[in-house]
Write a protein that holds these residues in place. Structure first.
Motif, PDB file in Angstrom:
ATOM      1  N   GLU A 140       0.831  -1.203   0.000  1.00 14.09           N
ATOM      2  CA  GLU A 140       0.000   0.000   0.000  1.00 14.09           C
ATOM      3  C   GLU A 140       0.868   1.256   0.000  1.00 14.09           C
ATOM      4  O   GLU A 140       0.591   2.216  -0.735  1.00 14.09           O
ATOM      5  CB  GLU A 140      -0.914   0.006   1.219  1.00 14.09           C
ATOM      6  CG  GLU A 140      -1.822   1.236   1.282  1.00 14.09           C
ATOM      7  CD  GLU A 140      -2.679   1.263   2.530  1.00 14.09           C
ATOM      8  OE1 GLU A 140      -3.371   2.284   2.738  1.00 14.09           O
ATOM      9  OE2 GLU A 140      -2.655   0.281   3.300  1.00 14.09           O
ATOM     10  N   ASN A 141       1.914   1.251   0.815  1.00 15.13           N
ATOM     11  CA  ASN A 141       2.805   2.417   0.863  1.00 15.13           C
ATOM     12  C   ASN A 141       3.509   2.639  -0.470  1.00 15.13           C
ATOM     13  O   ASN A 141       3.645   3.778  -0.929  1.00 15.13           O
ATOM     14  CB  ASN A 141       3.849   2.236   1.973  1.00 15.13           C
ATOM     15  CG  ASN A 141       3.259   2.406   3.356  1.00 15.13           C
ATOM     16  OD1 ASN A 141       2.196   3.008   3.519  1.00 15.13           O
ATOM     17  ND2 ASN A 141       3.934   1.865   4.357  1.00 15.13           N
ATOM     18  N   ARG A 142       3.934   1.555  -1.100  1.00 11.73           N
ATOM     19  CA  ARG A 142       4.600   1.682  -2.395  1.00 11.73           C
ATOM     20  C   ARG A 142       3.646   2.256  -3.436  1.00 11.73           C
ATOM     21  O   ARG A 142       4.019   3.111  -4.238  1.00 11.73           O
ATOM     22  CB  ARG A 142       5.137   0.319  -2.845  1.00 11.73           C
ATOM     23  CG  ARG A 142       6.000   0.389  -4.111  1.00 11.73           C
ATOM     24  CD  ARG A 142       6.482  -0.988  -4.514  1.00 11.73           C
ATOM     25  NE  ARG A 142       7.332  -0.937  -5.686  1.00 11.73           N
ATOM     26  CZ  ARG A 142       8.660  -0.824  -5.669  1.00 11.73           C
ATOM     27  NH1 ARG A 142       9.283  -0.750  -4.495  1.00 11.73           N
ATOM     28  NH2 ARG A 142       9.356  -0.775  -6.784  1.00 11.73           N
ATOM     29  N   ALA A 143       2.396   1.774  -3.419  1.00 13.03           N
ATOM     30  CA  ALA A 143       1.401   2.286  -4.364  1.00 13.03           C
ATOM     31  C   ALA A 143       1.139   3.768  -4.133  1.00 13.03           C
ATOM     32  O   ALA A 143       0.976   4.541  -5.090  1.00 13.03           O
ATOM     33  CB  ALA A 143       0.103   1.491  -4.231  1.00 13.03           C
ATOM     34  N   ARG A 144       1.118   4.199  -2.878  1.00 16.58           N
ATOM     35  CA  ARG A 144       0.905   5.616  -2.566  1.00 16.58           C
ATOM     36  C   ARG A 144       2.078   6.455  -3.066  1.00 16.58           C
ATOM     37  O   ARG A 144       1.884   7.557  -3.598  1.00 16.58           O
ATOM     38  CB  ARG A 144       0.729   5.792  -1.051  1.00 16.58           C
ATOM     39  CG  ARG A 144      -0.615   5.298  -0.544  1.00 16.58           C
ATOM     40  CD  ARG A 144      -0.620   5.148   0.962  1.00 16.58           C
ATOM     41  NE  ARG A 144      -0.396   6.410   1.657  1.00 16.58           N
ATOM     42  CZ  ARG A 144      -0.322   6.504   2.989  1.00 16.58           C
ATOM     43  NH1 ARG A 144      -0.419   5.409   3.740  1.00 16.58           N
ATOM     44  NH2 ARG A 144      -0.133   7.693   3.554  1.00 16.58           N
ATOM     45  N   ILE A 145       3.275   5.950  -2.902  1.00 20.38           N
ATOM     46  CA  ILE A 145       4.457   6.661  -3.387  1.00 20.38           C
ATOM     47  C   ILE A 145       4.416   6.796  -4.903  1.00 20.38           C
ATOM     48  O   ILE A 145       4.647   7.889  -5.451  1.00 20.38           O
ATOM     49  CB  ILE A 145       5.737   5.919  -2.956  1.00 20.38           C
ATOM     50  CG1 ILE A 145       5.911   5.991  -1.441  1.00 20.38           C
ATOM     51  CG2 ILE A 145       6.969   6.503  -3.662  1.00 20.38           C
ATOM     52  CD1 ILE A 145       6.979   5.051  -0.900  1.00 20.38           C
ATOM     53  N   GLU A 146       4.104   5.714  -5.589  1.00 12.28           N
ATOM     54  CA  GLU A 146       4.089   5.742  -7.048  1.00 12.28           C
ATOM     55  C   GLU A 146       3.001   6.670  -7.582  1.00 12.28           C
ATOM     56  O   GLU A 146       3.214   7.402  -8.551  1.00 12.28           O
ATOM     57  CB  GLU A 146       3.909   4.323  -7.582  1.00 12.28           C
ATOM     58  CG  GLU A 146       5.120   3.434  -7.318  1.00 12.28           C
ATOM     59  CD  GLU A 146       4.900   2.002  -7.742  1.00 12.28           C
ATOM     60  OE1 GLU A 146       3.745   1.646  -8.076  1.00 12.28           O
ATOM     61  OE2 GLU A 146       5.874   1.227  -7.735  1.00 12.28           O
ATOM     62  N   ALA A 147       1.813   6.632  -6.939  1.00 14.39           N
ATOM     63  CA  ALA A 147       0.722   7.501  -7.384  1.00 14.39           C
ATOM     64  C   ALA A 147       1.083   8.969  -7.176  1.00 14.39           C
ATOM     65  O   ALA A 147       0.838   9.816  -8.048  1.00 14.39           O
ATOM     66  CB  ALA A 147      -0.562   7.151  -6.630  1.00 14.39           C
ATOM     67  N   ALA A 148       1.669   9.275  -6.030  1.00 10.30           N
ATOM     68  CA  ALA A 148       2.062  10.661  -5.759  1.00 10.30           C
ATOM     69  C   ALA A 148       3.147  11.119  -6.721  1.00 10.30           C
ATOM     70  O   ALA A 148       3.100  12.244  -7.243  1.00 10.30           O
ATOM     71  CB  ALA A 148       2.547  10.772  -4.310  1.00 10.30           C
ATOM     72  N   ALA A 206       2.505  11.631  -0.569  1.00  7.98           N
ATOM     73  CA  ALA A 206       2.115  10.252  -0.269  1.00  7.98           C
ATOM     74  C   ALA A 206       1.707  10.079   1.189  1.00  7.98           C
ATOM     75  O   ALA A 206       1.186   9.016   1.564  1.00  7.98           O
ATOM     76  CB  ALA A 206       3.268   9.303  -0.597  1.00  7.98           C
ATOM     77  N   GLY A 207       1.955  11.106   2.007  1.00  9.40           N
ATOM     78  CA  GLY A 207       1.622  11.009   3.415  1.00  9.40           C
ATOM     79  C   GLY A 207       2.567  10.117   4.189  1.00  9.40           C
ATOM     80  O   GLY A 207       2.172   9.496   5.188  1.00  9.40           O
TER      81      GLY A 207
END
Length: 216
Positions: A16-24, A46-47
């Protein structure tokens, strides 16, 4: 919580954290460009903390390359490169392919900005951009070959590049004109494709012309 459950929860949180980083990162690279986006910017968007980001990516360049490589691979299965299969005349089948392509753009609004955003002069990044453009051009050329099989071979690649440029341009234009319905873009691209396959110096080709019937 069992050891197995804990491991699963850890993997899920990491994903989930990786996906947030990539989306941001995709959004910021697309909006600001590579040079104007910092690791701090991405972590904040990404928070997550910067140390947490570095657990997934060693550098901004590694993150950028990861995003570009993924898009390069996705292009292989992108709608413009798919066969014009199904029922109906060539125009109807082409319309369905274009509809699917713009639907993909609508669901990933930052993708095409990312592919066009300014980057450093890094040779590896430049090569990835060239690879991406080559795949886009190959997909567009394949589409034209199916839609108008009688096109001269020598003209296919330049026509494919013209179609690639038109698709790419509208993908960048659309987010700034969100009030334009998808159906309008599909119809506009259909006109462009018809124009590209029209005989040089002549009128636009019709379905009957493409099937070999005498033009009137």
């Amino acid at each position: 919580m069992s050891h197995l459950d804990h491991a699963r929860a850890t993997r899920a949180a990491r994903a989930e954290n990786r996906a947030r980083i990539e989306a941001a990162a995709a959004r910021l690279f697309g909006e600001r460009g590579y040079a104007a986006t910092t690791i701090d910017d991405i972590a904040a968007a990404a928070g997550l903390s910067k140390p947490m980001l570095y657990r997934h990516f060693d550098s901004k360049k590694e993150l950028h390359l990861e995003l570009l490589e993924r898009q390069r691979d996705v292009l292989t299965a992108a709608p413009p490169g798919k066969p014009l299969s199904g029922d109906g005349d060539p125009d109807s089948r082409l319309r369905a392919v274009l509809e699917a392509w713009f639907e993909q753009i609508e669901s990933s609004p930052y993708t095409w900005r990312l592919l066009s955003a300014g980057t450093t002069g890094d040779p590896e990044v430049r090569q990835l951009h060239r690879d991406i453009q080559a795949r886009q051009r190959e997909a567009a050329t394949a589409l034209l070959r199916q839609y108008a099989p009688r096109l001269p071979d020598a003209e296919l690649e330049p026509l494919g590049e013209a179609l690639r440029s038109a698709l790419h341009g509208l993908a960048l234009w659309w987010p700034e004109h969100r009030d334009t319905p998808r159906s309008v873009l599909v119809s506009a691209m259909l006109r462009i494709v018809r124009g590209l396959v029209a005989p040089a110096g002549g009128r636009p080709a019709t379905d009957r012309d493409r099937d070999g019937a005498p033009a009137r």
